[in-house]
Design a protein around this motif. Structure first.
Motif, PDB file in Angstrom:
ATOM      1  N   UNK A 108      18.089 -43.606 -54.533  1.00 16.28           N
ATOM      2  CA  UNK A 108      18.279 -44.811 -53.740  1.00 16.28           C
ATOM      3  C   UNK A 108      17.671 -44.607 -52.356  1.00 16.28           C
ATOM      4  N   UNK A 109      16.964 -45.600 -51.852  1.00 15.04           N
ATOM      5  CA  UNK A 109      16.410 -45.470 -50.498  1.00 15.04           C
ATOM      6  C   UNK A 109      17.501 -45.672 -49.447  1.00 15.04           C
ATOM      7  N   UNK A 110      17.342 -45.000 -48.330  1.00 21.31           N
ATOM      8  CA  UNK A 110      18.267 -45.137 -47.212  1.00 21.31           C
ATOM      9  C   UNK A 110      17.434 -45.097 -45.928  1.00 21.31           C
ATOM     10  N   UNK A 111      16.870 -46.242 -45.540  1.00 24.97           N
ATOM     11  CA  UNK A 111      16.010 -46.261 -44.351  1.00 24.97           C
ATOM     12  C   UNK A 111      16.810 -46.072 -43.076  1.00 24.97           C
ATOM     13  N   UNK A 112      16.174 -45.557 -42.022  1.00 23.01           N
ATOM     14  CA  UNK A 112      16.890 -45.386 -40.757  1.00 23.01           C
ATOM     15  C   UNK A 112      17.336 -46.726 -40.185  1.00 23.01           C
ATOM     16  N   UNK A 113      18.461 -46.689 -39.488  1.00 26.90           N
ATOM     17  CA  UNK A 113      19.018 -47.874 -38.834  1.00 26.90           C
ATOM     18  C   UNK A 113      19.584 -47.434 -37.492  1.00 26.90           C
ATOM     19  N   UNK A 114      19.760 -48.366 -36.559  1.00 26.36           N
ATOM     20  CA  UNK A 114      20.296 -47.973 -35.246  1.00 26.36           C
ATOM     21  C   UNK A 114      21.632 -47.246 -35.336  1.00 26.36           C
ATOM     22  N   UNK A 115      22.524 -47.734 -36.228  1.00 29.55           N
ATOM     23  CA  UNK A 115      23.802 -47.065 -36.479  1.00 29.55           C
ATOM     24  C   UNK A 115      23.974 -46.932 -37.986  1.00 29.55           C
ATOM     25  N   UNK A 116      24.383 -45.768 -38.426  1.00 32.36           N
ATOM     26  CA  UNK A 116      24.628 -45.518 -39.842  1.00 32.36           C
ATOM     27  C   UNK A 116      25.958 -44.793 -39.968  1.00 32.36           C
ATOM     28  N   UNK A 136      12.449 -42.652 -44.078  1.00 30.76           N
ATOM     29  CA  UNK A 136      13.493 -43.159 -44.953  1.00 30.76           C
ATOM     30  C   UNK A 136      14.013 -42.037 -45.849  1.00 30.76           C
ATOM     31  N   UNK A 137      15.329 -41.943 -45.970  1.00 26.14           N
ATOM     32  CA  UNK A 137      15.942 -40.967 -46.864  1.00 26.14           C
ATOM     33  C   UNK A 137      15.965 -41.522 -48.286  1.00 26.14           C
ATOM     34  N   UNK A 138      16.077 -40.633 -49.257  1.00 28.58           N
ATOM     35  CA  UNK A 138      16.236 -40.996 -50.665  1.00 28.58           C
ATOM     36  C   UNK A 138      17.228 -40.013 -51.275  1.00 28.58           C
ATOM     37  N   UNK A 139      18.360 -40.547 -51.731  1.00 30.86           N
ATOM     38  CA  UNK A 139      19.371 -39.678 -52.309  1.00 30.86           C
ATOM     39  C   UNK A 139      19.687 -40.131 -53.729  1.00 30.86           C
ATOM     40  N   UNK A 140      20.147 -39.186 -54.534  1.00 32.91           N
ATOM     41  CA  UNK A 140      20.462 -39.471 -55.936  1.00 32.91           C
ATOM     42  C   UNK A 140      21.980 -39.549 -56.090  1.00 32.91           C
ATOM     43  N   UNK A 141      22.546 -40.748 -56.268  1.00 31.88           N
ATOM     44  CA  UNK A 141      24.003 -40.899 -56.363  1.00 31.88           C
ATOM     45  C   UNK A 141      24.555 -40.367 -57.684  1.00 31.88           C
ATOM     46  N   UNK A 142      25.745 -39.845 -57.612  1.00 32.30           N
ATOM     47  CA  UNK A 142      26.413 -39.310 -58.792  1.00 32.30           C
ATOM     48  C   UNK A 142      27.232 -40.393 -59.469  1.00 32.30           C
ATOM     49  N   UNK A 143      27.109 -40.483 -60.777  1.00 31.57           N
ATOM     50  CA  UNK A 143      27.889 -41.417 -61.583  1.00 31.57           C
ATOM     51  C   UNK A 143      29.103 -40.663 -62.129  1.00 31.57           C
ATOM     52  N   UNK A 144      30.292 -40.997 -61.627  1.00 36.03           N
ATOM     53  CA  UNK A 144      31.493 -40.252 -62.004  1.00 36.03           C
ATOM     54  C   UNK A 144      31.948 -40.542 -63.428  1.00 36.03           C
ATOM     55  N   UNK A 145      31.485 -41.649 -64.000  1.00 36.70           N
ATOM     56  CA  UNK A 145      31.811 -41.945 -65.399  1.00 36.70           C
ATOM     57  C   UNK A 145      30.863 -41.213 -66.339  1.00 36.70           C
ATOM     58  N   UNK A 146      29.568 -41.293 -66.043  1.00 38.07           N
ATOM     59  CA  UNK A 146      28.565 -40.628 -66.889  1.00 38.07           C
ATOM     60  C   UNK A 146      28.471 -39.139 -66.622  1.00 38.07           C
ATOM     61  N   UNK A 147      29.065 -38.681 -65.490  1.00 39.88           N
ATOM     62  CA  UNK A 147      29.019 -37.269 -65.095  1.00 39.88           C
ATOM     63  C   UNK A 147      27.580 -36.790 -64.948  1.00 39.88           C
ATOM     64  N   UNK A 148      26.758 -37.612 -64.293  1.00 40.67           N
ATOM     65  CA  UNK A 148      25.341 -37.269 -64.098  1.00 40.67           C
ATOM     66  C   UNK A 148      24.821 -37.975 -62.852  1.00 40.67           C
ATOM     67  N   UNK A 149      23.782 -37.407 -62.259  1.00 36.02           N
ATOM     68  CA  UNK A 149      23.151 -38.046 -61.111  1.00 36.02           C
ATOM     69  C   UNK A 149      22.176 -39.111 -61.588  1.00 36.02           C
ATOM     70  N   UNK A 150      22.128 -40.220 -60.850  1.00 35.33           N
ATOM     71  CA  UNK A 150      21.309 -41.351 -61.245  1.00 35.33           C
ATOM     72  C   UNK A 150      19.966 -41.388 -60.557  1.00 35.33           C
TER      73      UNK A 150
END
Length: 206
Positions: A96-104, A79-93
């Protein structure tokens, strides 16, 4: 849309167990809306938005972040884990988990960049000219984002000059009043047949 979804499901995995589909195009070309509709046709396929990996300071310098947080784990079947950017706060949050799926799906300007193409099962290009795409984006975001758009246009132009995606697209997507028209792209070895997918409404939706 069902025909396109079936075609993508039938592709061999490209990233561990995942068939990673890139949706690229100019800002304002309708990538996000199309990706969400395609994800629904795929039974709720995950969608990674490149806006979550970019930032004000790094509009296009997100390759290392994408490879480390997403591509490398998925390639291992983890499973991937990425840190999304908040464009209002101007900071990474928070991650978030991103588990594998047949199509992504991975959508955003630069989804077909050269560093990512080896991991894609297919690349779709939203085939709307840059000037029309940018005009739509400016209209959508309003006067408050005028300064951002001025900087964005120059950055996007420089990106695609150095690392063009459209020549490598297997499929071109064009929006019509009835939905979407999907045509063979420059990289496609397919014949002249086209897939026409119908939207839920008769008028265009951006």
């Amino acid at each position: 849309m069902r025909d396109l979804a079936a075609r993508l499901r039938g592709l061999p995995p490209s990233l561990g167990p995942v068939r990673l589909i890139g949706v690229d195009g100019h800002a304002g070309s309708g990538k996000s809306t199309f990706a969400e509709r395609l994800a629904a046709a795929l039974g709720g396929a995950p969608v990674l938005h490149l806006d979550d990996l970019a930032s004000h300071e790094q509009l296009f310098a997100w390759t290392d972040r994408l490879l480390t947080q997403v591509i490398e784990p998925l390639a291992r079947g983890a499973s991937a884990r990425y840190t999304p950017y908040d464009w209002q706060a101007r900071a990474f949050g928070a991650p978030r988990p991103l588990p594998p799926a047949p199509v992504m799906l991975i959508e955003g300007v630069g989804a077909g960049r050269r560093a990512l193409r080896p991991h894609l099962a297919e690349l779709l290009w939203m085939d709307l000219p840059a000037a029309r795409s940018w005009a739509r984006g400016r209209s959508r975001d309003g006067e408050s984002q005028r300064e951002f758009w001025d900087g964005w246009v120059e950055a996007e132009r420089a990106h695609f000059t150095d690392d063009p995606s459209r020549p490598h697209a297997g499929l071109l997507v064009r929006q019509t009043p009835e939905g979407y028209e999907v045509l063979p792209g420059p990289e496609s070895a397919a014949g002249p047949d086209q897939i026409t997918t119908q939207s839920e409404h008769s008028s265009p939706m951006w």
